[in-house]
Design a protein around this motif. Structure first.
Motif, mmCIF file in Angstrom:
data_model
loop_
_atom_site.group_PDB
_atom_site.id
_atom_site.type_symbol
_atom_site.label_atom_id
_atom_site.label_comp_id
_atom_site.label_asym_id
_atom_site.label_seq_id
_atom_site.Cartn_x
_atom_site.Cartn_y
_atom_site.Cartn_z
ATOM 1 N N HIS A 150 0.888 -1.269 -0.062
ATOM 2 C CA HIS A 150 0.002 -0.383 0.397
ATOM 3 C C HIS A 150 0.563 1.242 0.269
ATOM 4 N N ASP A 151 2.082 1.344 0.951
ATOM 5 C CA ASP A 151 3.108 2.433 0.857
ATOM 6 C C ASP A 151 3.599 2.466 -0.616
ATOM 7 N N ARG A 152 3.886 1.265 -1.007
ATOM 8 C CA ARG A 152 5.004 1.503 -3.099
ATOM 9 C C ARG A 152 4.090 1.880 -3.099
ATOM 10 N N VAL A 153 2.503 1.689 -3.867
ATOM 11 C CA VAL A 153 2.047 2.012 -5.088
ATOM 12 C C VAL A 153 1.605 3.503 -4.872
ATOM 13 N N ASN A 154 1.039 4.113 -3.494
ATOM 14 C CA ASN A 154 0.761 4.873 -3.164
ATOM 15 C C ASN A 154 1.815 6.092 -3.073
ATOM 16 N N TYR A 155 2.774 5.698 -2.892
ATOM 17 C CA TYR A 155 4.296 6.305 -3.050
ATOM 18 C C TYR A 155 4.823 7.166 -4.542
ATOM 19 N N ALA A 156 4.325 5.766 -4.881
ATOM 20 C CA ALA A 156 3.996 6.534 -6.522
ATOM 21 C C ALA A 156 3.586 6.628 -7.134
ATOM 22 N N VAL A 157 2.390 7.014 -6.840
ATOM 23 C CA VAL A 157 1.663 8.579 -7.659
ATOM 24 C C VAL A 157 2.411 9.703 -7.565
ATOM 25 N N GLU A 158 2.812 9.775 -8.747
ATOM 26 C CA GLU A 158 3.397 11.445 -8.597
ATOM 27 C C GLU A 158 1.969 12.459 -8.866
ATOM 28 N N HIS A 159 0.905 11.833 -10.084
ATOM 29 C CA HIS A 159 -0.543 12.715 -10.116
ATOM 30 C C HIS A 159 -1.485 11.875 -9.651
ATOM 31 N N SER A 160 -2.521 12.386 -9.632
ATOM 32 C CA SER A 160 -3.455 11.553 -9.459
ATOM 33 C C SER A 160 -4.769 12.568 -10.450
ATOM 34 N N ALA A 161 -5.568 13.159 -11.194
ATOM 35 C CA ALA A 161 -6.767 13.572 -11.532
ATOM 36 C C ALA A 161 -8.153 12.150 -11.703
ATOM 37 N N LEU A 162 -9.158 13.620 -11.725
ATOM 38 C CA LEU A 162 -10.619 12.357 -12.528
ATOM 39 C C LEU A 162 -11.296 13.530 -13.040
ATOM 40 N N ALA A 163 -11.474 12.795 -14.159
ATOM 41 C CA ALA A 163 -12.127 13.461 -15.578
ATOM 42 C C ALA A 163 -13.149 13.315 -16.040
ATOM 43 N N ILE A 164 -14.133 14.097 -15.366
ATOM 44 C CA ILE A 164 -15.520 13.491 -16.252
ATOM 45 C C ILE A 164 -16.543 14.676 -17.582
ATOM 46 N N ASP A 165 -16.174 13.711 -18.044
ATOM 47 C CA ASP A 165 -16.402 13.944 -19.672
ATOM 48 C C ASP A 165 -17.878 13.630 -20.297
ATOM 49 N N ARG A 166 -19.236 14.674 -19.759
ATOM 50 C CA ARG A 166 -19.921 14.372 -19.999
ATOM 51 C C ARG A 166 -20.817 14.045 -21.711
ATOM 52 N N GLU A 167 -20.500 14.629 -22.432
ATOM 53 C CA GLU A 167 -20.866 14.516 -24.221
ATOM 54 C C GLU A 167 -20.215 12.659 -24.245
ATOM 55 N N GLN A 168 -19.272 12.380 -23.834
ATOM 56 C CA GLN A 168 -18.711 10.847 -23.896
ATOM 57 C C GLN A 168 -18.950 10.336 -22.575
ATOM 58 N N LYS A 169 -19.631 10.741 -22.032
ATOM 59 C CA LYS A 169 -19.797 9.439 -20.446
ATOM 60 C C LYS A 169 -18.912 8.967 -20.395
ATOM 61 N N THR A 170 -18.063 9.947 -19.745
ATOM 62 C CA THR A 170 -16.944 8.894 -19.266
ATOM 63 C C THR A 170 -16.762 9.577 -18.038
ATOM 64 N N ILE A 171 -16.742 8.524 -17.268
ATOM 65 C CA ILE A 171 -15.501 9.027 -16.070
ATOM 66 C C ILE A 171 -13.980 8.594 -15.848
#
Length: 219
Positions: A150-171
């Motif tokens: 759990h430490d390794r995986v979280n520490y490895a993440v340099e950037h995270s974002a959640l993108a919402i696209d209403r037209e394409q209906k994707t999250i």
């Protein structure tokens, strides 16, 4: 009318958040304090705003996001359910409308992957916000030689974002991972159940959930 500002300024609430995180420190968990609950509240609010929900609904999900982990003060096991009961007591005493309380506590009670289900828009948004909070700053242990997965995986993440696209209906959860710290397969080993839950949450909004790691679409 109870607002997010009222809840975030409530010292009783903040004491439970602080004490809950102290318990998780002892148990070796990643950060679940004010940074996490504020981020969960903000991202959940943004999801419903992007999807066109009204201002009161987006305010209620911010409240649910801020309160969602207070049950950890009792025990990590079943913390979603104990947290929902605690939130009911707090919000009822503050005079919140019962219909609004019902939405908030059902979201809190349905955010943990072992028992969760996107029963309403607040629950679906909270699931997505909570499970997408993967970041280096959640790791408390600074001795990389003693990291668990759990430490390794979280520490490895340099950037995270959640993108919402209403037209394409994707999250889409977009991650940049340092694969020298943790291979992508480690992420799937510990987060696959959470990502499948995010898929269910996205489907509540008639959207598809996507996972993009280092520029490659994996789900």
């Amino acid at each position: 009318m109870i607002t997010f500002r009222d809840i975030a300024a409530n010292e009783e609430v903040n004491t439970y958040i602080r004490r809950a995180d102290e318990s998780l420190v002892r148990m070796g968990y990643t950060e679940h304090s004010f940074a996490h609950v504020t981020r969960a509240a903000t991202v959940a609010h943004n999801i419903l705003t992007e999807l066109g929900y009204d201002g009161r609904t987006t305010e209620l999900v911010r409240i649910a996001g801020y309160l969602h982990d207070i049950g950890n003060v009792i025990n990590r096991i079943d913390h979603a359910q104990s947290g929902a009961i605690m939130a009911f007591r707090l919000l009822d005493r503050l005079g919140m409308d019962p219909g609004e309380i019902a939405l908030v506590i059902s979201a809190i009670g349905n955010h943990d992957e072992h028992t969760a289900f996107p029963v309403n828009e607040l629950a679906a948004a909270l699931i997505l916000a909570d499970k997408s909070d993967v970041r280096r700053s959640r790791v408390r242990n600074r001795d990389r030689s003693t990291f668990d997965i759990h430490d390794r995986v979280n520490y490895a993440v340099e950037h995270s974002a959640l993108a919402i696209d209403r037209e394409q209906k994707t999250i889409t959860l977009i991650l940049t991972i340092d694969t020298e710290i943790s291979p992508v397969m480690d992420y799937f080993e510990i987060f696959l159940e959470r990502m499948l839950l995010c898929r269910k949450a996205a489907e509540f909004f008639d959207c598809k959930f996507r996972l993009n790691i280092n520029g490659t679409s994996l789900m």
